[in-house]
Design a protein around this motif. Structure first.
Motif, PDB file in Angstrom:
ATOM      1  N   GLU A 265      37.646  38.857  44.194  1.00 61.24           N
ATOM      2  CA  GLU A 265      36.109  38.837  44.059  1.00 61.24           C
ATOM      3  C   GLU A 265      35.384  39.874  45.225  1.00 61.24           C
ATOM      4  OE1 GLU A 265      37.782  34.509  44.172  1.00 61.24           O
ATOM      5  OE2 GLU A 265      37.886  36.393  45.252  1.00 61.24           O
ATOM      6  N   LYS A 266      34.149  40.069  44.714  1.00 60.59           N
ATOM      7  CA  LYS A 266      33.447  41.014  45.811  1.00 60.59           C
ATOM      8  C   LYS A 266      33.141  40.493  47.065  1.00 60.59           C
ATOM      9  CE  LYS A 266      31.715  44.344  42.452  1.00 60.59           C
ATOM     10  NZ  LYS A 266      30.458  44.988  41.967  1.00 60.59           N
ATOM     11  N   PRO A 267      32.877  40.953  48.109  1.00 63.03           N
ATOM     12  CA  PRO A 267      32.723  40.323  49.383  1.00 63.03           C
ATOM     13  C   PRO A 267      32.136  39.398  49.449  1.00 63.03           C
ATOM     14  CG  PRO A 267      33.029  42.837  49.808  1.00 63.03           C
ATOM     15  CD  PRO A 267      32.815  42.442  48.254  1.00 63.03           C
ATOM     16  N   GLU A 268      30.738  39.541  48.872  1.00 60.64           N
ATOM     17  CA  GLU A 268      29.522  38.397  48.755  1.00 60.64           C
ATOM     18  C   GLU A 268      30.021  37.052  48.161  1.00 60.64           C
ATOM     19  OE1 GLU A 268      28.533  41.633  45.878  1.00 60.64           O
ATOM     20  OE2 GLU A 268      29.222  41.376  47.923  1.00 60.64           O
ATOM     21  N   GLU A 269      30.698  37.316  46.938  1.00 54.07           N
ATOM     22  CA  GLU A 269      31.039  36.125  46.394  1.00 54.07           C
ATOM     23  C   GLU A 269      32.223  35.377  46.891  1.00 54.07           C
ATOM     24  OE1 GLU A 269      33.284  35.027  41.759  1.00 54.07           O
ATOM     25  OE2 GLU A 269      32.738  37.192  42.391  1.00 54.07           O
ATOM     26  N   ARG A 270      33.249  36.204  47.614  1.00 54.53           N
ATOM     27  CA  ARG A 270      34.038  35.342  48.261  1.00 54.53           C
ATOM     28  C   ARG A 270      33.757  34.787  49.736  1.00 54.53           C
ATOM     29  NH1 ARG A 270      39.602  37.072  47.669  1.00 54.53           N
ATOM     30  NH2 ARG A 270      40.131  36.662  49.716  1.00 54.53           N
ATOM     31  N   LYS A 271      32.664  35.209  50.246  1.00 53.31           N
ATOM     32  CA  LYS A 271      31.663  34.582  51.394  1.00 53.31           C
ATOM     33  C   LYS A 271      31.390  33.296  50.838  1.00 53.31           C
ATOM     34  CE  LYS A 271      30.504  38.223  54.544  1.00 53.31           C
ATOM     35  NZ  LYS A 271      29.322  38.657  55.149  1.00 53.31           N
ATOM     36  N   ARG A 272      30.554  33.468  49.760  1.00 52.15           N
ATOM     37  CA  ARG A 272      29.966  31.912  49.028  1.00 52.15           C
ATOM     38  C   ARG A 272      31.147  31.026  48.767  1.00 52.15           C
ATOM     39  NH1 ARG A 272      27.057  35.593  45.707  1.00 52.15           N
ATOM     40  NH2 ARG A 272      28.460  35.136  44.119  1.00 52.15           N
ATOM     41  N   LYS A 273      32.385  31.354  48.587  1.00 58.01           N
ATOM     42  CA  LYS A 273      33.417  30.468  48.195  1.00 58.01           C
ATOM     43  C   LYS A 273      34.256  29.941  49.445  1.00 58.01           C
ATOM     44  CE  LYS A 273      34.582  32.340  43.649  1.00 58.01           C
ATOM     45  NZ  LYS A 273      35.719  32.755  42.793  1.00 58.01           N
ATOM     46  N   GLY A 274      33.877  30.462  50.589  1.00 64.38           N
ATOM     47  CA  GLY A 274      34.436  30.362  51.819  1.00 64.38           C
ATOM     48  C   GLY A 274      35.438  31.056  52.173  1.00 64.38           C
ATOM     49  N   LYS A 275      35.721  32.122  51.640  1.00 59.74           N
ATOM     50  CA  LYS A 275      37.076  32.773  51.625  1.00 59.74           C
ATOM     51  C   LYS A 275      36.639  34.025  52.558  1.00 59.74           C
ATOM     52  CE  LYS A 275      38.947  32.185  47.006  1.00 59.74           C
ATOM     53  NZ  LYS A 275      39.519  32.956  45.899  1.00 59.74           N
ATOM     54  N   ASN A 276      37.848  34.674  53.239  1.00 57.65           N
ATOM     55  CA  ASN A 276      37.348  35.770  53.838  1.00 57.65           C
ATOM     56  C   ASN A 276      37.045  36.820  53.023  1.00 57.65           C
ATOM     57  OD1 ASN A 276      38.046  38.490  55.012  1.00 57.65           O
ATOM     58  ND2 ASN A 276      39.189  37.275  56.720  1.00 57.65           N
ATOM     59  N   GLU A 277      36.135  37.878  53.377  1.00 56.37           N
ATOM     60  CA  GLU A 277      35.295  38.710  52.308  1.00 56.37           C
ATOM     61  C   GLU A 277      36.553  39.685  51.965  1.00 56.37           C
ATOM     62  OE1 GLU A 277      33.284  42.095  55.498  1.00 56.37           O
ATOM     63  OE2 GLU A 277      32.264  40.556  54.310  1.00 56.37           O
ATOM     64  N   THR A 278      37.538  40.043  52.771  1.00 55.81           N
ATOM     65  CA  THR A 278      38.611  40.748  52.333  1.00 55.81           C
ATOM     66  C   THR A 278      39.755  40.109  51.598  1.00 55.81           C
ATOM     67  OG1 THR A 278      38.287  42.297  54.240  1.00 55.81           O
ATOM     68  CG2 THR A 278      40.434  42.474  53.159  1.00 55.81           C
ATOM     69  N   GLY A 279      40.018  40.540  50.478  1.00 57.87           N
ATOM     70  CA  GLY A 279      41.056  39.978  49.500  1.00 57.87           C
ATOM     71  C   GLY A 279      42.536  40.294  50.018  1.00 57.87           C
ATOM     72  N   GLU A 280      43.302  39.427  49.601  1.00 56.40           N
ATOM     73  CA  GLU A 280      44.981  39.642  49.970  1.00 56.40           C
ATOM     74  C   GLU A 280      45.527  39.980  48.713  1.00 56.40           C
ATOM     75  OE1 GLU A 280      46.306  40.029  52.980  1.00 56.40           O
ATOM     76  OE2 GLU A 280      44.883  39.561  54.076  1.00 56.40           O
ATOM     77  N   ILE A 281      46.380  41.148  48.894  1.00 53.37           N
ATOM     78  CA  ILE A 281      47.221  41.392  47.600  1.00 53.37           C
ATOM     79  C   ILE A 281      48.544  41.798  48.202  1.00 53.37           C
ATOM     80  CG2 ILE A 281      48.062  42.991  45.760  1.00 53.37           C
ATOM     81  CD1 ILE A 281      45.029  43.477  45.152  1.00 53.37           C
ATOM     82  N   LYS A 282      49.627  41.004  47.894  1.00 52.55           N
ATOM     83  CA  LYS A 282      50.879  41.168  48.366  1.00 52.55           C
ATOM     84  C   LYS A 282      52.082  41.558  47.597  1.00 52.55           C
ATOM     85  CE  LYS A 282      50.012  37.664  52.017  1.00 52.55           C
ATOM     86  NZ  LYS A 282      50.379  36.344  52.557  1.00 52.55           N
ATOM     87  N   ILE A 283      52.710  42.551  47.913  1.00 53.51           N
ATOM     88  CA  ILE A 283      53.968  42.799  47.034  1.00 53.51           C
ATOM     89  C   ILE A 283      55.286  42.808  48.052  1.00 53.51           C
ATOM     90  CG2 ILE A 283      53.738  45.448  47.295  1.00 53.51           C
ATOM     91  CD1 ILE A 283      54.888  45.532  44.327  1.00 53.51           C
ATOM     92  N   SER A 284      56.226  42.228  47.299  1.00 55.66           N
ATOM     93  CA  SER A 284      57.431  41.895  48.001  1.00 55.66           C
ATOM     94  C   SER A 284      58.708  42.195  47.339  1.00 55.66           C
ATOM     95  CB  SER A 284      57.447  40.383  48.943  1.00 55.66           C
ATOM     96  OG  SER A 284      57.468  39.332  47.753  1.00 55.66           O
ATOM     97  N   ALA A 285      59.970  42.192  47.783  1.00 55.63           N
ATOM     98  CA  ALA A 285      61.122  42.411  47.133  1.00 55.63           C
ATOM     99  C   ALA A 285      62.188  41.882  47.828  1.00 55.63           C
ATOM    100  CB  ALA A 285      61.533  43.999  46.850  1.00 55.63           C
ATOM    101  N   SER A 286      63.087  41.405  47.147  1.00 57.19           N
ATOM    102  CA  SER A 286      64.140  40.581  47.633  1.00 57.19           C
ATOM    103  C   SER A 286      65.311  40.683  46.532  1.00 57.19           C
ATOM    104  CB  SER A 286      63.955  39.197  47.821  1.00 57.19           C
ATOM    105  OG  SER A 286      63.461  38.475  46.853  1.00 57.19           O
ATOM    106  N   TYR A 287      66.448  40.136  46.923  1.00 53.68           N
ATOM    107  CA  TYR A 287      67.692  40.071  46.112  1.00 53.68           C
ATOM    108  C   TYR A 287      67.843  38.568  45.833  1.00 53.68           C
ATOM    109  CZ  TYR A 287      69.182  44.717  47.661  1.00 53.68           C
ATOM    110  OH  TYR A 287      68.988  46.192  47.934  1.00 53.68           O
ATOM    111  N   GLU A 288      68.405  37.968  44.503  1.00 56.72           N
ATOM    112  CA  GLU A 288      68.709  37.199  43.980  1.00 56.72           C
ATOM    113  C   GLU A 288      69.919  37.263  43.179  1.00 56.72           C
ATOM    114  OE1 GLU A 288      66.753  33.946  40.966  1.00 56.72           O
ATOM    115  OE2 GLU A 288      65.569  34.097  42.578  1.00 56.72           O
TER     116      GLU A 288
END
Length: 660
Positions: A265-288
């Motif tokens: 979401e945009k920073p102002e919308e995230r603030k309204r939801k009680g979230k940090n205004e910076t969103g988190e996107i993560k990518i990880s790799a592993s073996y299975e």
């Protein structure tokens, strides 16, 4: 050195140097101007400019030179380091990257490249790998493996000659030759595998080399969308086949773009939801096991499953009554349908589902992997499971009658043995019961279309899935070992359910089953009808007890059974039925489920837990056919089901006859 080779070297150098520039720029965008980072950027740009000038790429030389001047002005504070300048720099970086990636011999300048000094380039060639040549080498090894496996058939011929020969001296010589050949074949097999593994490692590259490229893309999309995003990469020292990583580039990029555009979401919308205004996107790799597992998550807004359900119904993909029973996992599959979107005005970058069908196709059909999607209030997660290599894998060799196949092993597959007690007949379909879970059954000979009599014991491949669990029945698993995968020759490359061919240790070709094709077949077709038992049993007087609270249904069932010669007694609920069974002997119970006083499942549970009555077959006649309902009945011990919605006198009588 040929011009194309020079361009290939330049492309790789450009890729490595520009990745450093991008990483430093992303750091400065977040933390502010840093002279050390600027110095490093200038070194990389200067080196790339020299390489470009050396092979006559004057256009890119001019672009790089202008960037160098800009960075020098930023360092001396003649130029302010603000958002507009940052966007401009990234735009120029994109130009350089695009120029290098699209470089072919057609872009060669008029200067005579062959006359130029190539010492520096040649030194770098030693450090860089031409993957096309590695591929050619792998193919040569695969071809030699096929040739070498002919020695197994030679060995068998010698053994046959030994058996047929009556001359002791000849037999002695044949035995000696066979023992020597056996030693050479075993050593050769080990050596070929060692060479194959060694060459294959040349195609393995660190995953983070690919992941790092996405930093700039995520940053650019976030900037355009006016969103704040923290992009985290967790890949450690994980490596994978360069071909697989290159093919995954577009699917991963699409998922990341969707995460920024539709998830975060945009920073102002995230603030309204009680979230940090910076969103988190993560990518990880592993073996299975032998798989590369890539997780891509974001903490933005979750998927609206109600909206997905409504759109699926509106588009005619599913009936509303059926959709209401769907789980989130089942609804998720609509997002992978071609053209499916929950946006009213979708374009290339808007609307969940746009392009996800292509993502799924690449992952499952081209890379023989699997893709999963889940979403809740905390995060939305994509999981991609891909074989580490497309040229070799661990596989199970299976046999069905006289047919032999190889099945590549992945995380969602497991092999089990079954017998008659593990099979359940429900309507005209068969289900496999293992570990208190039911799996619809497909028979391998029905999939591949060859005749085979029904067998009440053998082996099964269980395909685990939250959406479409499945089992495939065949005779036996012979062995599990690593195989080299070869493409089918023309015109056989498009045989349904077959993805390739491998060579057995005996030197014979073995077809490789395409499990993704089988999954699609199961998803698009009714489970093939089969009967557990064949033939009719000898007629005798059979007593049937019916428990049914609906007078109409009760009268219909009584009439049908009496007309067929059965002795029938009918009661209106489970409680009366239980008391009746305690006083009279019955050969079979036919019961409804939803009844007053005592339900059909409660009645069945009482009977199956009482040794005096546990052998009485129980047939449930109901309107419900969902897996959860059927599984509950199986856990209790119900022996068969008959659907009121598909009621047929003939099928009803067949069901009763089979059960008694």
């Amino acid at each position: 050195m040929e011009n194309n080779e020079l361009f290939d070297v330049f492309k790789q150098e450009s890729d490595e140097r520009m990745q450093i520039v991008v990483t430093d720029m992303l750091t400065m965008e977040e933390l502010g101007k840093n002279d050390d980072k600027i110095d490093e950027i200038l070194r990389e740009l200067h080196g790339l400019k020299g390489a470009a000038r050396m092979i006559g790429l004057n256009d890119i030389v001019d672009t790089i030179h202008a960037l160098e001047e800009l960075f020098r002005n930023i360092k001396t504070e003649k130029q302010e380091f603000n958002k507009d300048i940052i966007d401009y720099i990234f735009n120029e970086i994109d130009k350089i990257i695009d120029f290098a990636s699209n470089l072919t011999v057609k872009e060669e300048k008029k200067q005579d490249i062959e006359a130029k000094e190539k010492k520096e380039i040649k030194e770098r060639v030693f450090l860089n790998i031409n993957f096309e040549k590695v591929d050619n080498l792998v193919n040569e090894i695969n071809d030699f493996t096929i040739f070498f496996n002919n020695f197994y058939s030679v060995k068998k011929q010698i053994e046959n000659l030994y058996t047929l020969s009556e001359d002791e001296k000849t037999k002695k010589e044949l035995k000696k030759i066979n023992r020597l050949l056996d030693t050479y074949v075993k050593r050769g097999t080990i050596k070929i595998k060692s060479i194959h593994d060694s060459v294959f490692t040349l195609r393995m590259v660190p995953v983070n080399k690919i992941f790092d490229r996405f930093k700039k893309d995520v940053r650019n999309v976030a900037s355009k969308e006016e969103k704040k995003v923290n992009f985290t990469i967790q890949s450690g020292d994980i490596e994978a086949d360069i071909h697989i990583l290159r093919r995954l580039n577009d699917p991963i990029l699409h998922i990341l773009r969707n995460a920024v555009i539709h998830g975060i979401e945009k920073p102002e919308e995230r603030k309204r939801k009680g979230k940090n205004e910076t969103g988190e996107i993560k990518i990880s790799a592993s073996y299975e096991g032998n798989n590369l597992v890539i997780n891509i998550s974001n903490d933005g807004k979750p998927i609206d499953y109600n909206e997905v359900k409504n759109v699926a119904v509106q588009n005619g993909l599913v009936e509303k009554s059926v959709a209401e029973k769907y789980t989130q996992e089942q609804l998720t599959q609509f997002l992978f349908s071609m053209g499916f979107t929950t946006k009213k005005n979708a374009d290339y970058t808007s609307g969940r589902g746009i392009g996800l069908d292509a993502v799924k196709k690449i992952v499952e059909e081209e890379l023989k992997g699997a893709i999963y999607l889940s979403s809740d209030s905390k995060e939305t997660v994509f999981v991609l499971k891909i074989p580490l290599t497309l040229s070799s894998t661990d596989a199970a060799f299976i046999r069905d009658m006289n047919n032999r196949f190889a099945i590549p092993i992945t995380g969602d597959l497991r092999f089990v043995k079954y017998n008659e007690d593990d099979l359940r007949q429900i309507e005209n379909k068969i289900y496999l019961l293992k570990n208190n879970t039911i799996y619809p059954v497909l028979f391998l000979n029905d999939i591949l279309r060859y005749d085979k009599p029904f067998s009440e014991q053998g082996s099964a491949l269980i395909i685990s899935s939250d959406v479409n669990p499945l089992s495939i029945i065949f005779d036996e698993v012979e062995d599990i070992r690593n195989i080299v995968i070869n493409k089918l020759p023309y015109p056989a490359e498009n045989i349904p359910f077959i993805s390739g061919v491998t060579i057995s240790e005996e030197g014979t070709p073995v077809l490789i089953l395409d499990i993704n094709d089988v999954k699609k077949f199961a998803g698009n077709n009714e489970i093939i009808n089969r009967n557990k038992t064949e033939g009719k049993k000898e007629k005798r007087e059979i007593k049937v007890l019916i428990a049914e609270d609906s007078p109409t249904t009760r009268d219909v069932e009584v009439s049908i059974l009496k007309k067929a010669g059965y002795k029938v007694k009918a009661v209106e609920n489970g409680k009366i039925a239980y008391e009746t069974i305690k006083q009279e002997r019955f050969d079979i119970l036919v019961t409804d489920v939803e009844m007053p006083e005592m339900t059909g499942f409660e009645l069945a549970s009482l009977l199956k837990n009482d040794p005096k009555f546990s052998n009485i077959p129980i047939v449930v006649v109901t309107t419900r056919d969902d897996n959860e309902f059927i599984q509950k009945g199986i856990e209790i011990g119900v022996d068969g089901y008959f659907l009121k919605t598909k009621f047929s006198e003939e099928e009803f009588l067949k069901k009763i006859e089979k059960m008694v």
